[in-house]
Design a protein around this motif. Structure first.
Motif, mmCIF file in Angstrom:
data_model
loop_
_atom_site.group_PDB
_atom_site.id
_atom_site.type_symbol
_atom_site.label_atom_id
_atom_site.label_comp_id
_atom_site.label_asym_id
_atom_site.label_seq_id
_atom_site.Cartn_x
_atom_site.Cartn_y
_atom_site.Cartn_z
ATOM 1 N N LEU A 18 146.141 104.226 -11.142
ATOM 2 C CA LEU A 18 145.582 105.532 -11.561
ATOM 3 C C LEU A 18 145.701 105.816 -13.110
ATOM 4 O O LEU A 18 144.975 106.708 -13.525
ATOM 5 C CB LEU A 18 146.114 106.617 -10.659
ATOM 6 N N GLY A 19 146.809 105.258 -13.544
ATOM 7 C CA GLY A 19 146.842 105.455 -15.171
ATOM 8 C C GLY A 19 145.896 104.638 -15.859
ATOM 9 O O GLY A 19 145.292 105.171 -17.029
ATOM 10 N N SER A 67 142.805 104.241 -15.542
ATOM 11 C CA SER A 67 141.603 104.797 -15.748
ATOM 12 C C SER A 67 141.662 105.652 -16.832
ATOM 13 O O SER A 67 140.671 106.272 -17.368
ATOM 14 C CB SER A 67 140.997 105.297 -14.461
ATOM 15 N N VAL A 68 142.569 106.123 -17.368
ATOM 16 C CA VAL A 68 142.831 106.938 -18.477
ATOM 17 C C VAL A 68 143.263 106.206 -19.668
ATOM 18 O O VAL A 68 144.169 106.855 -20.477
ATOM 19 C CB VAL A 68 143.484 108.200 -18.379
ATOM 20 N N LEU A 114 146.388 104.167 -19.790
ATOM 21 C CA LEU A 114 147.668 104.203 -19.799
ATOM 22 C C LEU A 114 148.084 102.592 -19.418
ATOM 23 O O LEU A 114 147.545 102.013 -18.308
ATOM 24 C CB LEU A 114 148.163 105.447 -18.814
ATOM 25 N N GLU A 151 153.642 102.951 -19.725
ATOM 26 C CA GLU A 151 153.582 104.117 -19.942
ATOM 27 C C GLU A 151 153.655 105.052 -18.628
ATOM 28 O O GLU A 151 154.198 106.056 -18.386
ATOM 29 C CB GLU A 151 152.400 104.293 -20.698
ATOM 30 N N VAL A 152 153.132 104.451 -17.525
ATOM 31 C CA VAL A 152 153.042 105.388 -16.194
ATOM 32 C C VAL A 152 154.420 105.329 -15.757
ATOM 33 O O VAL A 152 154.983 106.293 -15.394
ATOM 34 C CB VAL A 152 152.074 104.561 -15.190
#
Lengths: 121, 344
Positions: free
Chosen positions: A46-47, A49-50, A52, A56-57
């Protein structure tokens, strides 16, 4: 928002977050990690897609909220306060301090464009 | 009963707009035919002060297209309320910029919806708008005015966030991120999925973690929450339930009053031409959906949540548009985390 409004809400938030914290500690004691590897694997994409990275996630879902801006003495005051609330909660003295009908005065950041740089300070 | 006034009245002073944004919740473009006159607007400023309102966020449409906006803005300041101006940053002539500086608002906010011109311009419906808004933002920042940026996120610009962040790093602006809801011009197919919404939350949390406040001040708006089991808080202040009709008030350009301007027309509960603002605000029935919430009003998942009494079911606008009723906001981090966990 007035201080009078903040007190019951603050106590309620401490009570509820304290309850969750106790649950997390107990989970760890029983070797059940709060964030399972499978759940971690589910969140990592999920991270992406932005923009990350997985690291970082992992960092953001593993850490506790950043409270480093609090002065040292205030952290200890909060710790003592939380312990007192937890103890009172544990022995069932505290109930909910927030009535369903509340009358808060002002919560910045809950409407369009009310978030100012000074709200972050 | 006399209630305390709202902290912030969000006032659409005109519906006229020179952009054509695909996500505009009020489908702005042409001015309403029955917008308040200057005299009525000035009286409304006095009336807002009269109910104890602390500040006004002037928005539109594009508020700076209304010719008498400086007169209204000055009255807001003169009666002792805070003023923030929300502009699209498009075609701000030097004279208008100077007027803003002279009025010296507590906050001026521009909207940036893409990190690349092609995306921003497509979303905003006007070629060249990105170049203009970036230039406007720079002027505001250089002038020393407290400046904010709002990014409204939907499917088309979710992946733009890292680029927008790059643009804003080190500028000292407050960056408010909100989810687009399917009102006005936005269609359902552009609304973020729950997983995309969680990605957005991860982005805000990771940015807060990675950068200091000196580098970037970022926060989720009213529709970015709530009480995550995993992520740190995304908002500046703790969420205390929808504040429509409690600490905020929405005013349409024709004098219609509603609890929050993000809500659709069916939530209009009066008009200042028909009834004094004081009477509307202090009416026991006004905004009862937020002022008098009971556990039984909540959707079943929200009612069984630990934080139900504080949260009261999330953002009313998101809840109404995405779940068909109030107090059951499906775009809730805690709820989504539960669903993700179940699907493991």
């Amino acid at each position: 928002m007035s201080l009078v409004d903040m007190i019951p809400v603050g106590i309620e938030l401490l009570r509820l977050s304290g309850r969750e914290r106790v649950y997390a500690i107990l989970s760890r004691l029983f070797k059940a990690k709060p964030i399972s590897p499978a759940y971690r694997r589910r969140i990592r994409p999920l991270g992406a897609s932005v923009g990350l990275s997985e690291a970082e996630v992992d960092e953001v879902i593993s850490g506790s909220p950043n409270v480093t801006s609090l002065p040292f003495w205030l952290k200890w005051v909060l710790v003592v306060f939380i312990i007192i609330v937890l103890i009172l909660g544990a022995i069932g003295v505290t109930g909910s301090y927030v009535p369903w009908f509340t009358n808060p005065l002002y919560v910045p950041g809950t409407d369009y464009a009310s978030i100012k740089p000074k709200d972050f300070l | 009963m006399v209630r305390p006034g709202p902290g912030c009245a969000v006032w659409e002073i005109t519906l006229r707009c020179n952009l054509n944004c695909m996500h505009c919740g009020s489908a702005a473009g042409k001015a309403r035919s029955d917008e308040l006159t200057t005299d009525e607007a000035l009286q409304l400023c006095d009336d807002l002060k009269g109910i104890g309102c602390q500040g006004v966020a002037m928005m539109g449409g594009e508020p700076l297209l209304r010719k008498d906006w400086p007169v209204i803005a000055e009255r807001v300041r003169n009666v002792g309320m805070d003023l923030s101006i929300i502009t699209n940053g498009y075609k701000i002539a030097e004279s208008k910029f100077q007027q803003i500086l002279d009025i010296n608002p507590e906050l001026v906010t521009v909207s940036i919806d893409g990190g690349h011109a092609a995306v921003h311009d497509k979303i905003r419906g006007v070629p060249g708008s990105f170049k203009e808004v970036v230039a406007t933002l720079r002027r505001f920042v250089e002038s020393g005015l407290p400046t904010g940026v709002i990014t409204t996120v939907h499917k088309m610009n979710l992946s733009e966030l890292p680029t927008i962040r790059k643009l804003l790093l080190g500028t000292g602006v407050a960056w408010q991120i909100q989810m687009a809801t399917p009102y006005g011009r936005l269609t359902y197919d552009h609304v973020l999925s729950k997983e995309e919404y969680y990605s957005l939350a991860l982005f805000i949390a990771a940015t807060r973690k990675r950068y200091s406040k000196k580098e970037i001040m970022i926060a989720g708006a009213h529709d970015m929450g709530y009480f995550s089991r995993v992520l740190p808080p995304l908002q500046v202040y703790p969420w205390q339930g929808c504040q429509a009709g409690i600490s905020t008030l929405g005013i349409e350009s024709n004098g219609n009053i509603l609890g929050c301007l993000a809500l659709p027309p069916k939530f209009v509960e009066g008009n200042i031409r028909e009834r004094p603002l004081k009477e509307i605000w202090n009416d026991d029935a006004f905004s009862s959906y937020t002022r008098k919430v009971r556990r039984t009003d909540l959707g079943s998942k929200c009612a069984s949540c630990t934080y139900s009494k504080i949260c009261k079911g999330g953002c009313s606008a998101v809840s109404h548009s995405m779940a068909g009723g109030l107090h059951r906001d499906p775009y809730c981090l805690r709820l989504i985390e539960g669903e993700l966990k179940k699907s493991d």
